[in-house]
Design an enzyme around this catalytic site. Sequence first.
Site, PDB file in Angstrom:
ATOM      1  CG  HIS A 151       1.146  -5.951   4.528  1.00  0.00           C
ATOM      2  ND1 HIS A 151       2.388  -6.444   4.874  1.00  0.00           N
ATOM      3  CD2 HIS A 151       1.312  -4.617   4.300  1.00  0.00           C
ATOM      4  CE1 HIS A 151       3.261  -5.442   4.866  1.00  0.00           C
ATOM      5  NE2 HIS A 151       2.634  -4.333   4.520  1.00  0.00           N
ATOM      6  CD  GLU A 152      -1.250  -2.002   3.191  1.00  0.00           C
ATOM      7  OE1 GLU A 152      -1.135  -1.070   4.021  1.00  0.00           O
ATOM      8  OE2 GLU A 152      -0.308  -2.372   2.477  1.00  0.00           O
ATOM      9  CG  HIS A 192       0.983  -1.332   7.840  1.00  0.00           C
ATOM     10  ND1 HIS A 192       2.220  -1.356   8.449  1.00  0.00           N
ATOM     11  CD2 HIS A 192       1.207  -1.698   6.543  1.00  0.00           C
ATOM     12  CE1 HIS A 192       3.140  -1.706   7.582  1.00  0.00           C
ATOM     13  NE2 HIS A 192       2.554  -1.929   6.419  1.00  0.00           N
ATOM     14  CD  GLU A 214       5.978  -2.155   4.860  1.00  0.00           C
ATOM     15  OE1 GLU A 214       5.322  -3.087   4.359  1.00  0.00           O
ATOM     16  OE2 GLU A 214       5.473  -1.036   5.116  1.00  0.00           O
TER      17      GLU A 214
END
Length: 315
Positions: free
Chosen positions: A159-160, A163, A239
């Site tokens: 997930h990071e 980003h 997100e």
Amino acid sequence: MSATTDFVAAQNQNRRNTMVLLAVLTVLAGGIGYLVGALLETESSGSLPAVSQMGIAAAGLMAAVSIGWSAISLAVGDRMVLSMAGAKVIEQQDAPQLYNVVEEISIAAGVPMPRVMVLETDALNAFATGNKVGNGTIAVTRGLLNSLTRDELQGVVAHEMAHLRNLDTRYMVVVGVTVGLIALVCDMALRTMNLGRMRSDDRKGSSGGGILIIVLLVVAILAPLAAKAVQMAVSRQREYLADATSVQFTRNPNGLISALGKLAEKAAPFPGVSRATQHLFIVNPIHQFTSKTPALLATHPDIEDRIARLRNLGG
């Protein structure tokens, strides 16, 4: 429909939504600049121009200031955030599993290996920062390392990493700067408007100037609220996008689903976290949001909704 098609479609939809929101924010900023410039030109000339040259110049100035301010924030913002959070760089021997997971997700994402940092707190959370793909950092808390399984840790790291690859950190800096600029200009407009001059102009028959001041008053009050709502909407869209991209990297939504469940229960504030940085984390460390949370306040989507979307990917 294949899983690949599903999460790629989710990514594309969220990118489109984000670009629309950014366009709205840009138009709002330019519109405020135009109104301020038009008011100044009307007061100096005594009549409301059909097209205000000062308004156009002020709108351009708003854009230029936003770009310059964003550039400065992008250059130093990540270092400030990491310093505020108390993040410390680690090497492979310090946390072998974390380091190996970051390495393999970096390969899957096709991006350079970011720095790996740890925040010494029992709270469960993680965030990414960096002004470009090749200059990123992924930071996780000690509590997260101690609480998650490898699959769950992989989901959070993916997930990071998403980003970083999707340039979300850059998006959010630009959005934050633009929102701050809108609020600053609106505050200045409200503080410096001379209502006595408006009444004087009205007595002289300058109805155009009076109308413009009323319009600017309304916009100056409502625009910061609208800009903040757009900022929160952009944050929520990024997100969703990072969740979908995480599945693309890991091919395993269950890891992130399980991790989000634990984070929902154990995320908590810790030293170094503030309202200025709360939107960076995988879950907000200060507030818990539900589907009933007002859009103006929610930096993150409802976790139950995020989990539901992850379960539907490939469904």
